[in-house]
Motif scaffolding. Structure first.
Motif, PDB file in Angstrom:
ATOM      1  N   GLU A  78       0.887  -1.151   0.000  1.00 23.90           N
ATOM      2  CA  GLU A  78       0.000   0.000   0.000  1.00 23.90           C
ATOM      3  C   GLU A  78       0.930   1.206   0.000  1.00 23.90           C
ATOM      4  OE1 GLU A  78      -3.172  -0.187   2.870  1.00 23.90           O
ATOM      5  OE2 GLU A  78      -4.001  -1.904   1.764  1.00 23.90           O
ATOM      6  N   ARG A  89       1.452  11.560   1.476  1.00 23.64           N
ATOM      7  CA  ARG A  89       0.884  12.523   2.440  1.00 23.64           C
ATOM      8  C   ARG A  89       1.342  13.948   2.128  1.00 23.64           C
ATOM      9  NH1 ARG A  89      -0.946   9.522   6.993  1.00 23.64           N
ATOM     10  NH2 ARG A  89      -0.068   7.420   7.008  1.00 23.64           N
ATOM     11  N   GLY A 142      -4.100  11.430  10.756  1.00 20.35           N
ATOM     12  CA  GLY A 142      -4.206   9.969  10.759  1.00 20.35           C
ATOM     13  C   GLY A 142      -3.026   9.293  11.440  1.00 20.35           C
ATOM     14  N   SER A 143      -2.584   8.161  10.864  1.00 20.42           N
ATOM     15  CA  SER A 143      -1.648   7.301  11.590  1.00 20.42           C
ATOM     16  C   SER A 143      -0.284   7.961  11.819  1.00 20.42           C
ATOM     17  CB  SER A 143      -1.479   5.963  10.867  1.00 20.42           C
ATOM     18  OG  SER A 143      -0.793   6.123   9.650  1.00 20.42           O
ATOM     19  N   TYR A 162       3.399   0.330   2.994  1.00 15.55           N
ATOM     20  CA  TYR A 162       2.849  -0.603   3.986  1.00 15.55           C
ATOM     21  C   TYR A 162       2.785  -1.967   3.315  1.00 15.55           C
ATOM     22  CZ  TYR A 162       1.456   3.538   6.616  1.00 15.55           C
ATOM     23  OH  TYR A 162       1.477   4.723   7.317  1.00 15.55           O
ATOM     24  N   ASP A 172      -4.147  13.193   1.907  1.00 15.77           N
ATOM     25  CA  ASP A 172      -3.303  12.001   1.720  1.00 15.77           C
ATOM     26  C   ASP A 172      -4.122  10.947   0.989  1.00 15.77           C
ATOM     27  OD1 ASP A 172      -4.934  10.740   3.674  1.00 15.77           O
ATOM     28  OD2 ASP A 172      -3.552  11.222   5.281  1.00 15.77           O
ATOM     29  N   PHE A 173      -3.458   9.908   0.532  1.00 14.37           N
ATOM     30  CA  PHE A 173      -4.182   8.837  -0.174  1.00 14.37           C
ATOM     31  C   PHE A 173      -3.310   7.592  -0.249  1.00 14.37           C
ATOM     32  CE2 PHE A 173      -1.979  11.456  -3.271  1.00 14.37           C
ATOM     33  CZ  PHE A 173      -1.330  10.530  -4.075  1.00 14.37           C
ATOM     34  N   LYS A 174      -3.959   6.485  -0.621  1.00 12.36           N
ATOM     35  CA  LYS A 174      -3.286   5.182  -0.736  1.00 12.36           C
ATOM     36  C   LYS A 174      -3.441   4.654  -2.163  1.00 12.36           C
ATOM     37  CE  LYS A 174      -5.391   1.516  -0.278  1.00 12.36           C
ATOM     38  NZ  LYS A 174      -5.934   0.494  -1.241  1.00 12.36           N
ATOM     39  N   ASP A 228     -12.841   6.238  -0.193  1.00 13.12           N
ATOM     40  CA  ASP A 228     -12.416   5.156   0.712  1.00 13.12           C
ATOM     41  C   ASP A 228     -10.902   5.193   0.927  1.00 13.12           C
ATOM     42  OD1 ASP A 228     -14.949   4.043   0.928  1.00 13.12           O
ATOM     43  OD2 ASP A 228     -14.320   2.031   0.301  1.00 13.12           O
ATOM     44  N   THR A 229     -10.184   5.667  -0.087  1.00 11.33           N
ATOM     45  CA  THR A 229      -8.716   5.521  -0.083  1.00 11.33           C
ATOM     46  C   THR A 229      -7.978   6.857  -0.059  1.00 11.33           C
ATOM     47  OG1 THR A 229      -8.603   5.465  -2.506  1.00 11.33           O
ATOM     48  CG2 THR A 229      -8.916   3.355  -1.387  1.00 11.33           C
ATOM     49  N   CYS A 230      -8.732   7.948   0.050  1.00  7.07           N
ATOM     50  CA  CYS A 230      -8.112   9.283   0.102  1.00  7.07           C
ATOM     51  C   CYS A 230      -8.662  10.033   1.313  1.00  7.07           C
ATOM     52  CB  CYS A 230      -8.521  10.142  -1.091  1.00  7.07           C
ATOM     53  SG  CYS A 230      -8.123   9.513  -2.706  1.00  7.07           S
ATOM     54  N   ARG A 231      -7.900  11.017   1.793  1.00  2.13           N
ATOM     55  CA  ARG A 231      -8.501  12.010   2.692  1.00  2.13           C
ATOM     56  C   ARG A 231      -8.719  13.273   1.882  1.00  2.13           C
ATOM     57  NH1 ARG A 231      -5.148   9.738   6.963  1.00  2.13           N
ATOM     58  NH2 ARG A 231      -6.557   8.639   8.383  1.00  2.13           N
ATOM     59  N   ARG A 282     -15.052   6.138   9.724  1.00  8.58           N
ATOM     60  CA  ARG A 282     -14.037   5.643  10.671  1.00  8.58           C
ATOM     61  C   ARG A 282     -14.254   6.284  12.039  1.00  8.58           C
ATOM     62  NH1 ARG A 282     -10.297   6.931   6.318  1.00  8.58           N
ATOM     63  NH2 ARG A 282      -9.686   5.039   5.203  1.00  8.58           N
TER      64      ARG A 282
HETATM   65  P1  TMP Z   1      -3.489   6.436   7.665  1.00 10.46           P
HETATM   66  O1  TMP Z   1      -3.269   7.835   8.113  1.00 10.46           O
HETATM   67  O2  TMP Z   1      -4.550   5.710   8.434  1.00 10.46           O
HETATM   68  O3  TMP Z   1      -2.210   5.644   7.546  1.00 10.46           O
HETATM   69  O4  TMP Z   1      -4.091   6.510   6.162  1.00 10.46           O
HETATM   70  C1  TMP Z   1      -3.376   7.142   5.120  1.00 10.46           C
HETATM   71  C2  TMP Z   1      -4.230   7.163   3.851  1.00 10.46           C
HETATM   72  O5  TMP Z   1      -4.403   5.839   3.343  1.00 10.46           O
HETATM   73  C3  TMP Z   1      -5.644   7.702   4.035  1.00 10.46           C
HETATM   74  O6  TMP Z   1      -5.968   8.500   2.905  1.00 10.46           O
HETATM   75  C4  TMP Z   1      -6.532   6.493   4.074  1.00 10.46           C
HETATM   76  C5  TMP Z   1      -5.781   5.490   3.237  1.00 10.46           C
HETATM   77  N1  TMP Z   1      -5.918   4.126   3.719  1.00 10.46           N
HETATM   78  C6  TMP Z   1      -6.467   3.163   2.884  1.00 10.46           C
HETATM   79  O7  TMP Z   1      -6.870   3.444   1.758  1.00 10.46           O
HETATM   80  N2  TMP Z   1      -6.547   1.876   3.354  1.00 10.46           N
HETATM   81  C7  TMP Z   1      -6.125   1.511   4.580  1.00 10.46           C
HETATM   82  O8  TMP Z   1      -6.225   0.339   4.938  1.00 10.46           O
HETATM   83  C8  TMP Z   1      -5.546   2.527   5.432  1.00 10.46           C
HETATM   84  C9  TMP Z   1      -5.072   2.176   6.802  1.00 10.46           C
HETATM   85  C10 TMP Z   1      -5.472   3.805   4.960  1.00 10.46           C
END
Ligand code: TMP
Length: 236
Positions: A89, A93, A98-99, A120, A174-176, A196-199, A215
């Motif tokens: 993943e 950012r 987040g994390s 990740y 941020d995004f994944k 689902d995969t971006c902020r 969340r």
């Molecule tokens: P995080 O701050 O929780 O690490 O998330 C970083 C970005 O990744 C955020 O835009 C949400 C996305 N994300 C996913 O798409 N799938 C996931 O399983 C996680 C943990 C985060």
């Protein structure tokens, strides 16, 4: 077109088709968070993710980022090229939240310039742990050159989407991303890009327009996904 269910994930089903190198992605209404520990279903969510992801992958292809996306088939289904997914993943950012805030104690909303890229390891049993490049080389079959290509695409996606979202009054926080190898062995963007995969924050109010409302239990998922789709569609 759809033949056989090949794989079912938390948010999508993957079907084979009558062409060996093409798959159908069917987006589900389920939302999960915290590695599936929190779960709910939202009528219409599959449609939002399907249409938003299709829009963004098309926009990225027009701006030089290749992906597995071929075409939208229905409200909840899209045709994609089969790829071998690299189990990483890739998170980009621009602003701290987040994390990273929890893990490193960085102050909320700290600007990352240049943007940060993190890897990740995509392994549910391990809760997708953060890893470095050397771990990625050890745990996946990606080469040094492929990791460089992935990082370069990740920054390009960030650059292209940050400017695009700015035009619809949204901050790309941020995004994944996920990447795969196509038939020719080339690295291409895969999976989805959606709320689902971006902020995604409203540029003026910083209201959250993404899965964080689910969340954190702070808002209605469908209302905010609808805001994003409406703003995208207004651009056309
Ligand atoms: P995080 O701050 O929780 O690490 O998330 C970083 C970005 O990744 C955020 O835009 C949400 C996305 N994300 C996913 O798409 N799938 C996931 O399983 C996680 C943990 C985060």
């Amino acid at each position: 077109m759809k033949k056989q269910l090949l794989y079912e994930g938390k948010a999508k089903q993957v079907y084979t088709t009558d062409q060996s190198d093409l798959l159908v992605l069917s987006y589900k209404n389920e939302a999960t968070a915290f590695n599936g520990k929190k779960k709910a279903s939202f009528n219409g969510k599959g449609r939002y993710n399907n249409l938003i992801s299709a829009y963004l992958f098309t926009y990225l292809a027009d701006h030089g980022v290749p992906s597995h996306f071929k075409q939208t088939l229905s409200d909840t289904e899209q045709l994609v090229q089969q790829t071998t997914i690299i189990p990483l993943e890739v998170v980009v950012r621009n602003l701290a939240t987040g994390s990273i805030v929890k893990r490193l104690g960085i102050e909320e909303k700290t600007v990352f310039d240049p943007p940060l890229i993190e890897f990740y390891f995509k392994e549910d049993a391990l809760d997708d742990p953060i890893i470095n490049d050397q771990h990625a080389l050890l745990l996946t079959d990606a080469t040094v050159e492929e990791l460089d290509q992935i990082k370069s695409y990740a920054l390009k996606v960030n650059h292209v989407l940050q400017s695009f979202f700015d035009t619809i009054e949204v901050k790309l926080v941020d995004f994944k991303l996920e990447f795969g190898r196509d038939r020719l062995g080339e690295i291409v963007l895969a999976d989805e890009i959606s709320p689902d995969t971006c902020r995604l924050w409203d540029k003026t109010t910083e209201a959250k327009l993404d899965k964080d409302v689910f969340r954190q239990g702070t808002g209605d998922l469908i209302t905010v996904y609808d805001t994003i789709l409406k703003r995208l569609e207004a651009v056309k």
